[in-house]
Design an enzyme around this catalytic site. Structure first.
Site, PDB file in Angstrom:
ATOM      1  N   ASP A  49     -30.996  19.646 -12.391  1.00  0.00           N
ATOM      2  CA  ASP A  49     -31.723  20.183 -11.240  1.00  0.00           C
ATOM      3  C   ASP A  49     -31.672  21.710 -11.248  1.00  0.00           C
ATOM      4  OD1 ASP A  49     -33.028  19.971  -8.565  1.00  0.00           O
ATOM      5  OD2 ASP A  49     -31.117  20.802  -7.897  1.00  0.00           O
ATOM      6  N   GLU A 121     -33.954  14.638 -14.485  1.00  0.00           N
ATOM      7  CA  GLU A 121     -33.062  15.795 -14.328  1.00  0.00           C
ATOM      8  C   GLU A 121     -31.876  15.686 -15.279  1.00  0.00           C
ATOM      9  OE1 GLU A 121     -33.771  17.045  -9.667  1.00  0.00           O
ATOM     10  OE2 GLU A 121     -32.281  15.501 -10.125  1.00  0.00           O
TER      11      GLU A 121
END
Length: 141
Positions: A49, A121
């Protein structure tokens, strides 16, 4: 499916394929293992992320020199959100590679936006950890 197949889909060759494998381990899978459970993809999701935010922010900043901070933030938010990341994960067929527990599998977890976005992610983190910043930027952009 084997991780080597996913490497071909991603257009990457990992030095340590175990990183890519870990990126695909949902915590529900670990609950069903006997013995040492290992690690899920959650820590990698955290790193991925941050890497995504940095790389998308950098690209927007460079591509749109006249865009103000508020518009840059809105643009980044639309690119780095659950729905968009899940779409990318679907295009890469990441759901087919996820290691899920029986319960998660049974309730459609392989196709759930949250699982797909998290897996993407985590894959970004695996690319970053194994191949570095430049290769991750090439992969993402």
């Amino acid at each position: 499916m084997p991780v080597a197949h996913l490497e071909k889909v991603l257009g990457l060759e990992f030095r340590d394929p175990r990183l890519l494998q870990q990126a695909l381990v949902h915590r529900s899978h670990l609950n069903e293992l006997e013995g040492p459970a290992g690690s899920s993809n959650e820590r990698m999701e955290f790193l991925g992320d941050a890497v995504l935010e940095l790389m998308v922010s950098t690209e927007l900043y460079q591509r749109f020199p006249d865009m103000d901070e508020g518009d840059l933030t809105k643009s980044r938010a639309s690119l780095v959100c659950r729905e968009t990341l899940a779409q990318v994960a679907r295009r890469l067929h990441l759901g087919e590679y996820l290691l899920l527990g029986k319960g998660e599998e049974g309730t459609g977890g392989r196709y759930r936006d949250s699982n797909l976005a998290s897996a993407f992610e985590a894959v970004v983190a695996a690319v970053y950890l194994d191949l570095g910043y430049v290769e991750t930027a090439r992969f993402l952009l």
